[in-house]
Write an enzyme that holds these catalytic residues in place. Structure first.
Site, PDB file in Angstrom:
ATOM      1  N   HIS A  45       0.813  -1.213   0.000  1.00 56.12           N
ATOM      2  CA  HIS A  45       0.000   0.000   0.000  1.00 56.12           C
ATOM      3  C   HIS A  45       0.857   1.280   0.000  1.00 56.12           C
ATOM      4  O   HIS A  45       0.809   2.070  -0.940  1.00 56.12           O
ATOM      5  CB  HIS A  45      -0.883   0.056   1.268  1.00 56.12           C
ATOM      6  CG  HIS A  45      -1.726  -1.155   1.506  1.00 56.12           C
ATOM      7  ND1 HIS A  45      -2.893  -1.423   0.805  1.00 56.12           N
ATOM      8  CD2 HIS A  45      -1.591  -2.163   2.399  1.00 56.12           C
ATOM      9  CE1 HIS A  45      -3.421  -2.550   1.257  1.00 56.12           C
ATOM     10  NE2 HIS A  45      -2.670  -3.023   2.210  1.00 56.12           N
TER      11      HIS A  45
HETATM   12  O1  RIB Z   1      -5.022  -0.034   4.951  1.00 50.43           O
HETATM   13  C1  RIB Z   1      -3.645  -0.052   4.663  1.00 50.43           C
HETATM   14  C2  RIB Z   1      -2.950   1.015   5.447  1.00 50.43           C
HETATM   15  O2  RIB Z   1      -3.128   0.771   6.846  1.00 50.43           O
HETATM   16  C3  RIB Z   1      -1.428   1.023   5.229  1.00 50.43           C
HETATM   17  O3  RIB Z   1      -0.936   2.326   5.393  1.00 50.43           O
HETATM   18  C4  RIB Z   1      -0.938   0.157   6.342  1.00 50.43           C
HETATM   19  O4  RIB Z   1       0.400   0.462   6.716  1.00 50.43           O
HETATM   20  C5  RIB Z   1      -1.877   0.543   7.456  1.00 50.43           C
HETATM   21  O5  RIB Z   1      -1.395   1.751   8.045  1.00 50.43           O
END
Ligand code: RIB
Ligand code: CA
Length: 310
Positions: free
Chosen positions: A240
Protein backbone atom coordinates in the site's frame (compact mmCIF):
# COMPACT_ATOMS: atom_id res chain seq x y z
CA UNK A 1 16.43 20.41 -6.85
CA UNK A 2 15.10 17.46 -4.80
CA UNK A 3 11.46 17.62 -3.71
CA UNK A 4 11.19 18.24 0.04
CA UNK A 5 8.85 15.80 1.79
CA UNK A 6 7.74 14.92 5.31
CA UNK A 7 6.61 11.30 5.70
CA UNK A 8 3.93 10.84 8.38
CA UNK A 9 3.89 7.17 9.21
CA UNK A 10 2.75 4.23 11.41
CA UNK A 11 5.31 1.50 10.53
CA UNK A 12 4.08 -1.12 9.51
CA UNK A 13 6.03 -3.27 7.04
CA UNK A 14 4.58 -1.44 4.02
CA UNK A 15 5.40 1.94 5.59
CA UNK A 16 8.96 0.64 6.00
CA UNK A 17 9.27 -0.19 2.30
CA UNK A 18 7.87 3.25 1.40
CA UNK A 19 10.38 5.00 3.67
CA UNK A 20 13.30 2.97 2.25
CA UNK A 21 12.15 3.78 -1.31
CA UNK A 22 12.09 7.49 -0.44
CA UNK A 23 15.49 7.41 1.26
CA UNK A 24 16.99 5.62 -1.76
CA UNK A 25 15.69 8.21 -4.23
CA UNK A 26 17.78 11.34 -4.88
CA UNK A 27 14.76 13.10 -6.40
CA UNK A 28 13.41 13.38 -2.85
CA UNK A 29 14.72 15.14 0.24
CA UNK A 30 13.09 13.44 3.24
CA UNK A 31 13.14 16.29 5.76
CA UNK A 32 11.78 14.07 8.54
CA UNK A 33 9.66 11.14 9.56
CA UNK A 34 6.74 11.94 11.88
CA UNK A 35 5.30 8.93 13.69
CA UNK A 36 1.62 8.51 14.50
CA UNK A 37 -0.35 5.82 16.36
CA UNK A 38 -1.95 3.39 13.92
CA UNK A 39 -0.83 -0.10 13.00
CA UNK A 40 0.69 -0.34 16.48
CA UNK A 41 0.84 2.16 19.37
CA UNK A 42 2.98 5.31 19.05
CA UNK A 43 5.78 3.95 21.28
CA UNK A 44 6.32 1.28 18.62
CA UNK A 45 5.69 3.33 15.47
CA UNK A 46 8.29 5.91 16.55
CA UNK A 47 10.74 3.12 17.48
CA UNK A 48 10.10 1.36 14.15
CA UNK A 49 10.69 4.59 12.22
CA UNK A 50 14.10 4.90 13.91
CA UNK A 51 14.89 1.23 13.16
CA UNK A 52 14.16 1.87 9.47
CA UNK A 53 16.42 4.95 9.39
CA UNK A 54 19.22 2.85 10.97
CA UNK A 55 18.63 0.08 8.39
CA UNK A 56 18.98 2.64 5.60
CA UNK A 57 22.14 4.02 7.20
CA UNK A 58 20.74 7.55 7.25
CA UNK A 59 20.30 10.38 9.80
CA UNK A 60 16.75 11.46 8.91
CA UNK A 61 15.19 13.05 12.01
CA UNK A 62 12.27 11.15 13.58
CA UNK A 63 9.54 12.85 15.63
CA UNK A 64 6.77 11.27 17.69
CA UNK A 65 3.30 12.72 17.24
CA UNK A 66 -0.20 11.87 18.41
CA UNK A 67 -0.71 8.68 20.39
CA UNK A 68 -4.44 8.40 19.71
CA UNK A 69 -7.09 9.66 17.29
CA UNK A 70 -8.68 13.11 17.78
CA UNK A 71 -11.83 11.90 19.52
CA UNK A 72 -11.93 8.10 19.42
CA UNK A 73 -10.03 5.28 21.11
CA UNK A 74 -7.09 3.93 19.10
CA UNK A 75 -7.68 0.87 16.91
CA UNK A 76 -4.49 -0.99 15.96
CA UNK A 77 -3.68 -3.77 13.45
CA UNK A 78 -1.33 -6.23 15.16
CA UNK A 79 -3.30 -8.99 13.40
CA UNK A 80 -1.76 -7.74 10.15
CA UNK A 81 1.62 -6.33 11.18
CA UNK A 82 2.43 -8.47 14.21
CA UNK A 83 3.07 -7.39 17.81
CA UNK A 84 6.07 -5.17 16.99
CA UNK A 85 4.53 -3.72 13.84
CA UNK A 86 7.63 -4.84 11.92
CA UNK A 87 7.34 -8.61 12.42
CA UNK A 88 9.03 -10.85 9.88
CA UNK A 89 12.65 -10.31 10.77
CA UNK A 90 14.33 -9.55 14.11
CA UNK A 91 16.10 -6.16 13.93
CA UNK A 92 18.33 -4.52 16.55
CA UNK A 93 16.90 -1.80 18.77
CA UNK A 94 17.41 1.63 17.16
CA UNK A 95 20.54 3.69 17.86
CA UNK A 96 19.01 6.66 16.00
CA UNK A 97 17.60 9.12 18.55
CA UNK A 98 14.04 10.40 18.78
CA UNK A 99 13.73 14.18 18.40
CA UNK A 100 12.43 15.88 21.56
CA UNK A 101 9.93 18.13 19.75
CA UNK A 102 6.34 16.89 19.21
CA UNK A 103 5.77 15.95 15.57
CA UNK A 104 2.82 18.33 15.24
CA UNK A 105 4.95 21.29 16.34
CA UNK A 106 7.68 20.13 13.97
CA UNK A 107 5.23 20.02 11.04
CA UNK A 108 3.94 23.52 11.88
CA UNK A 109 7.43 25.02 12.36
CA UNK A 110 8.78 23.42 9.19
CA UNK A 111 5.92 24.62 6.98
CA UNK A 112 6.18 28.12 8.48
CA UNK A 113 9.95 28.18 7.90
CA UNK A 114 9.81 27.23 4.20
CA UNK A 115 8.38 29.16 1.22
CA UNK A 116 4.84 28.20 0.22
CA UNK A 117 4.63 25.30 -2.20
CA UNK A 118 7.98 23.76 -1.30
CA UNK A 119 6.93 20.98 1.08
CA UNK A 120 4.89 17.87 0.25
CA UNK A 121 3.24 15.91 3.06
CA UNK A 122 3.14 12.11 2.65
CA UNK A 123 0.79 10.57 5.23
CA UNK A 124 1.00 6.76 5.31
CA UNK A 125 -1.15 6.18 8.41
CA UNK A 126 -4.10 7.73 10.25
CA UNK A 127 -4.30 11.49 9.64
CA UNK A 128 -4.24 12.57 13.30
CA UNK A 129 -0.91 14.46 13.15
CA UNK A 130 -1.82 16.32 9.96
CA UNK A 131 -5.31 17.27 11.14
CA UNK A 132 -3.96 18.45 14.51
CA UNK A 133 -1.33 20.62 12.79
CA UNK A 134 -3.92 22.12 10.41
CA UNK A 135 -6.32 22.85 13.28
CA UNK A 136 -3.65 24.38 15.52
CA UNK A 137 -2.07 26.43 12.71
CA UNK A 138 -4.51 27.06 9.83
CA UNK A 139 -1.93 29.42 8.28
CA UNK A 140 0.17 26.44 7.17
CA UNK A 141 -2.54 24.83 5.01
CA UNK A 142 -2.08 27.11 1.95
CA UNK A 143 1.70 26.61 2.26
CA UNK A 144 1.47 22.85 1.64
CA UNK A 145 2.56 22.01 -1.92
CA UNK A 146 0.59 18.76 -2.01
CA UNK A 147 -0.61 15.97 0.26
CA UNK A 148 -0.03 12.51 -1.23
CA UNK A 149 -1.58 9.93 1.08
CA UNK A 150 -2.46 6.26 1.29
CA UNK A 151 -6.02 5.77 2.46
CA UNK A 152 -9.60 5.02 1.57
CA UNK A 153 -11.26 2.78 -0.96
CA UNK A 154 -14.28 2.94 -3.24
CA UNK A 155 -14.74 0.12 -5.75
CA UNK A 156 -12.56 -2.05 -3.51
CA UNK A 157 -14.60 -1.35 -0.36
CA UNK A 158 -12.82 -1.48 2.99
CA UNK A 159 -10.19 -3.65 4.68
CA UNK A 160 -10.97 -3.06 8.37
CA UNK A 161 -14.76 -2.89 7.93
CA UNK A 162 -16.81 -3.63 4.80
CA UNK A 163 -16.92 0.14 4.16
CA UNK A 164 -13.66 1.60 5.46
CA UNK A 165 -9.91 1.35 4.90
CA UNK A 166 -7.77 1.24 8.06
CA UNK A 167 -5.98 4.65 7.93
CA UNK A 168 -9.22 6.54 7.47
CA UNK A 169 -11.21 4.32 9.84
CA UNK A 170 -8.83 4.84 12.77
CA UNK A 171 -9.36 8.62 12.72
CA UNK A 172 -12.27 9.61 10.46
CA UNK A 173 -12.58 13.06 12.07
CA UNK A 174 -8.94 13.76 11.20
CA UNK A 175 -9.48 12.53 7.65
CA UNK A 176 -12.52 14.79 7.34
CA UNK A 177 -10.42 17.81 8.34
CA UNK A 178 -7.69 16.95 5.82
CA UNK A 179 -10.08 16.18 2.95
CA UNK A 180 -11.92 19.50 3.57
CA UNK A 181 -8.71 21.52 4.13
CA UNK A 182 -8.39 22.71 0.54
CA UNK A 183 -4.80 21.45 0.29
CA UNK A 184 -4.12 19.72 -3.06
CA UNK A 185 -4.75 16.01 -2.41
CA UNK A 186 -3.57 12.85 -4.18
CA UNK A 187 -5.15 9.71 -2.71
CA UNK A 188 -3.86 6.14 -3.09
CA UNK A 189 -6.89 4.04 -2.05
CA UNK A 190 -7.22 0.25 -1.87
CA UNK A 191 -8.62 0.49 -5.43
CA UNK A 192 -5.04 0.99 -6.58
CA UNK A 193 -2.94 -0.53 -3.79
CA UNK A 194 -4.70 -3.89 -4.15
CA UNK A 195 -3.37 -3.94 -7.72
CA UNK A 196 0.20 -3.34 -6.50
CA UNK A 197 0.58 -6.95 -5.41
CA UNK A 198 3.98 -8.49 -4.70
CA UNK A 199 4.95 -11.68 -6.53
CA UNK A 200 7.07 -14.63 -5.47
CA UNK A 201 9.78 -13.83 -8.08
CA UNK A 202 9.94 -10.24 -6.84
CA UNK A 203 10.27 -11.25 -3.18
CA UNK A 204 12.98 -13.78 -4.08
CA UNK A 205 14.67 -11.05 -6.12
CA UNK A 206 14.74 -8.88 -3.01
CA UNK A 207 16.28 -11.72 -0.99
CA UNK A 208 18.80 -12.31 -3.79
CA UNK A 209 20.08 -8.73 -3.43
CA UNK A 210 22.02 -10.16 -0.48
CA UNK A 211 21.78 -6.88 1.42
CA UNK A 212 20.28 -6.21 4.85
CA UNK A 213 17.60 -4.09 3.14
CA UNK A 214 16.80 -6.81 0.59
CA UNK A 215 16.59 -9.42 3.34
CA UNK A 216 14.35 -7.22 5.49
CA UNK A 217 11.98 -6.34 2.64
CA UNK A 218 11.68 -10.01 1.62
CA UNK A 219 11.05 -11.12 5.21
CA UNK A 220 8.55 -8.33 5.91
CA UNK A 221 6.67 -9.20 2.73
CA UNK A 222 6.57 -12.91 3.62
CA UNK A 223 5.06 -11.96 6.98
CA UNK A 224 2.76 -9.22 5.71
CA UNK A 225 1.29 -11.17 2.76
CA UNK A 226 -0.04 -14.04 4.88
CA UNK A 227 -2.94 -11.80 6.02
CA UNK A 228 -4.00 -10.74 2.51
CA UNK A 229 -3.53 -14.10 0.80
CA UNK A 230 -5.65 -15.78 3.50
CA UNK A 231 -8.33 -13.08 3.28
CA UNK A 232 -8.43 -12.35 -0.45
CA UNK A 233 -6.89 -15.53 -1.82
CA UNK A 234 -4.64 -13.19 -3.76
CA UNK A 235 -1.16 -14.18 -4.87
CA UNK A 236 1.06 -11.67 -3.18
CA UNK A 237 0.56 -8.80 -0.77
CA UNK A 238 -0.59 -5.26 -1.59
CA UNK A 239 2.31 -2.86 -0.94
CA UNK A 240 0.00 0.00 0.00
CA UNK A 241 2.27 2.79 1.26
CA UNK A 242 5.07 2.55 -1.36
CA UNK A 243 2.45 3.68 -3.92
CA UNK A 244 2.65 7.18 -2.34
CA UNK A 245 6.41 7.46 -2.89
CA UNK A 246 6.30 5.79 -6.31
CA UNK A 247 3.79 8.46 -7.37
CA UNK A 248 6.25 11.21 -6.42
CA UNK A 249 8.97 9.49 -8.46
CA UNK A 250 6.97 8.33 -11.50
CA UNK A 251 3.40 9.72 -11.46
CA UNK A 252 2.73 8.18 -14.89
CA UNK A 253 2.66 4.77 -13.21
CA UNK A 254 -0.77 5.70 -11.86
CA UNK A 255 -4.15 6.65 -13.29
CA UNK A 256 -7.13 8.20 -11.52
CA UNK A 257 -9.71 10.95 -11.54
CA UNK A 258 -9.97 14.38 -9.90
CA UNK A 259 -13.21 13.99 -7.99
CA UNK A 260 -15.02 14.92 -4.79
CA UNK A 261 -14.26 12.62 -1.84
CA UNK A 262 -15.92 13.05 1.54
CA UNK A 263 -15.51 11.05 4.74
CA UNK A 264 -18.29 9.33 6.68
CA UNK A 265 -18.04 10.40 10.35
CA UNK A 266 -21.66 9.93 11.49
CA UNK A 267 -22.83 6.39 10.81
CA UNK A 268 -21.27 3.57 12.84
CA UNK A 269 -22.09 1.21 9.94
CA UNK A 270 -20.01 3.09 7.36
CA UNK A 271 -17.68 5.07 9.65
CA UNK A 272 -14.49 6.09 7.82
CA UNK A 273 -15.83 5.35 4.35
CA UNK A 274 -14.34 7.52 1.59
CA UNK A 275 -17.46 8.48 -0.36
CA UNK A 276 -15.86 9.00 -3.76
CA UNK A 277 -18.01 10.74 -6.38
CA UNK A 278 -16.28 8.81 -9.20
CA UNK A 279 -19.17 9.44 -11.61
CA UNK A 280 -19.63 13.15 -10.72
CA UNK A 281 -23.24 12.65 -9.67
CA UNK A 282 -23.27 15.05 -6.71
CA UNK A 283 -22.00 18.26 -8.23
CA UNK A 284 -19.78 18.61 -5.14
CA UNK A 285 -16.46 20.35 -5.78
CA UNK A 286 -13.63 17.94 -6.68
CA UNK A 287 -11.00 17.94 -3.91
CA UNK A 288 -8.82 14.90 -4.60
CA UNK A 289 -6.96 13.07 -7.34
CA UNK A 290 -8.30 9.60 -6.49
CA UNK A 291 -6.18 6.86 -8.03
CA UNK A 292 -7.58 3.67 -9.52
CA UNK A 293 -4.89 2.09 -11.69
CA UNK A 294 -1.19 1.27 -11.49
CA UNK A 295 1.39 -0.19 -13.89
CA UNK A 296 2.32 -3.10 -11.62
CA UNK A 297 5.40 -4.12 -13.63
CA UNK A 298 6.71 -0.58 -13.72
CA UNK A 299 6.02 -0.13 -10.00
CA UNK A 300 8.04 -3.21 -9.04
CA UNK A 301 10.82 -2.35 -11.51
CA UNK A 302 11.17 1.02 -9.76
CA UNK A 303 11.09 -0.56 -6.29
CA UNK A 304 13.73 -3.17 -7.18
CA UNK A 305 16.07 -0.65 -8.79
CA UNK A 306 15.84 1.84 -5.93
CA UNK A 307 15.96 -0.59 -3.01
CA UNK A 308 18.98 -2.16 -4.67
CA UNK A 309 20.81 1.11 -4.08
CA UNK A 310 20.64 0.83 -0.25
O1 RIB B 1 -5.02 -0.03 4.95
C1 RIB B 1 -3.64 -0.05 4.66
C2 RIB B 1 -2.95 1.02 5.45
O2 RIB B 1 -3.13 0.77 6.85
C3 RIB B 1 -1.43 1.02 5.23
O3 RIB B 1 -0.94 2.33 5.39
C4 RIB B 1 -0.94 0.16 6.34
O4 RIB B 1 0.40 0.46 6.72
C5 RIB B 1 -1.88 0.54 7.46
O5 RIB B 1 -1.39 1.75 8.05
CA1 CA C 1 0.80 2.77 7.08
Amino acid sequence: MPRKIIIDTDPGQDDAVAILLALASPELEVLSLTAVAGNVPLALTQKNARIIVDLAGRQTPVYAGCDRPLTRPLVTAEHVHGKTGLDGIPLPDPTHPLQPQHAVDHIIDTLRAHPAGTITLCPLGPLTNIATAFTRAPDIVPKVAEIVLMGGGYFEGGNITPAAEFNIYVDPEAADIVFKSGAPLVVMPLDVTHKALTSRPWVEGMRALGTPVGQAVASWTDFFERFDTAKYGSEGAPLHDPCVIAYLLQPALFTGRHINVEIETGSELTLGMTVADWWHVTGREPNAMFMGGVDREGFYRLLTERLGRL
